[in-house]
Scaffold this motif. Sequence first.
Motif, PDB file in Angstrom:
ATOM      1  N   GLU A 111       0.926  -1.401  -0.048  1.00  0.00           N
ATOM      2  CA  GLU A 111       0.142   0.033  -0.028  1.00  0.00           C
ATOM      3  C   GLU A 111       0.617   1.134   0.028  1.00  0.00           C
ATOM      4  O   GLU A 111       1.937   1.391   0.621  1.00  0.00           O
ATOM      5  N   SER A 116       1.128  -3.539   6.046  1.00  0.00           N
ATOM      6  CA  SER A 116       0.895  -3.413   4.661  1.00  0.00           C
ATOM      7  C   SER A 116       1.701  -3.059   3.672  1.00  0.00           C
ATOM      8  O   SER A 116       1.716  -2.870   2.517  1.00  0.00           O
ATOM      9  N   CYS A 163       5.293  -3.593   1.177  1.00  0.00           N
ATOM     10  CA  CYS A 163       5.980  -4.594   0.359  1.00  0.00           C
ATOM     11  C   CYS A 163       7.256  -4.728   1.182  1.00  0.00           C
ATOM     12  O   CYS A 163       8.052  -3.711   1.386  1.00  0.00           O
ATOM     13  N   GLN A 191       1.245 -14.596  -6.510  1.00  0.00           N
ATOM     14  CA  GLN A 191       0.600 -14.448  -5.201  1.00  0.00           C
ATOM     15  C   GLN A 191       0.781 -15.249  -4.254  1.00  0.00           C
ATOM     16  O   GLN A 191       1.382 -14.990  -3.258  1.00  0.00           O
ATOM     17  N   LYS A 221      -0.564  -8.348  -0.285  1.00  0.00           N
ATOM     18  CA  LYS A 221      -1.708  -7.661  -1.013  1.00  0.00           C
ATOM     19  C   LYS A 221      -1.328  -7.289  -2.335  1.00  0.00           C
ATOM     20  O   LYS A 221      -0.719  -6.410  -2.746  1.00  0.00           O
ATOM     21  N   GLU A 281      -2.931  -6.098  -6.314  1.00  0.00           N
ATOM     22  CA  GLU A 281      -4.050  -5.728  -7.013  1.00  0.00           C
ATOM     23  C   GLU A 281      -3.721  -5.084  -8.163  1.00  0.00           C
ATOM     24  O   GLU A 281      -2.716  -4.375  -8.430  1.00  0.00           O
TER      25      GLU A 281
END
Length: 249
Positions: free
Chosen positions: A146, A159, A161, A234, A240, A242
């Motif tokens: 994020e 959140s 990387c 993934q 996460k 996206e």
Amino acid sequence: MKPQVQRIRDLTIVRREGGRLLVIGCDSSASIGNKPMDAVQTPPAVAGYYAARVAVMEVLSVGAEILTVIDTLAVEKEPTGNEIIGGIHRLLQEAGLTAAHVNGSTEDNFVTCQTGIGITVIGEADETQLKLGCSQGGDCIVMLGEPLVGSAVLEQEASQCTLRQLQLLAGAPEVHDIHPVGSKGAGYEAGLLAELSGCSFQPVPGIEDKLQASGGPATAVIFAAEERRISDLQSRVGGKMEIIGYLQP
């Protein structure tokens, strides 16, 4: 043969004989620490960790192996400088590096009342394995992590990387390009990634705010790959992911 020097993204690429490249990245941090005139008050070790993170991630993102990290600290060695260096060492341990990879200097002639940090990272890569301008039309652009800035960086550490996740992406042949997300946001980096590959970036609808958000100290990265590869990536990399858009030829 005289080495060829080229500036790409925030990196300097030095091409040498034999197809070996030096990959050099740098970053700076000012007024973040525990000095009286620092605008953002935080422990020096935290400032050192995140100051080094950006340049380290830039070099790792193109598939280079880090040779050395140089810190130029505009603070006294004891106690502030050593605390900053401790934060840098913590980051490098996450990347599988040791204290031997670090060198630098501090300011011990004058009293400082504000923190200043400079970081230079030198890596090496084989030209045939460099992840730079390797994407192609039809690739999807994926964001891992994020984009965070300010206090959110410390509050939402889970959140982000991680360096390990970035290294896994860089080592995956199905990942074509990786860009850390900086202060200009994921949209800017996606546009640059597309341009370097001779494509255009088409974002997915309704994602404009996320594309413009500052990534601060590279808390997120974007990467290009075929969409059919994403589920496998993934499961191997985690975090996460996206899809934020696609490359148009």
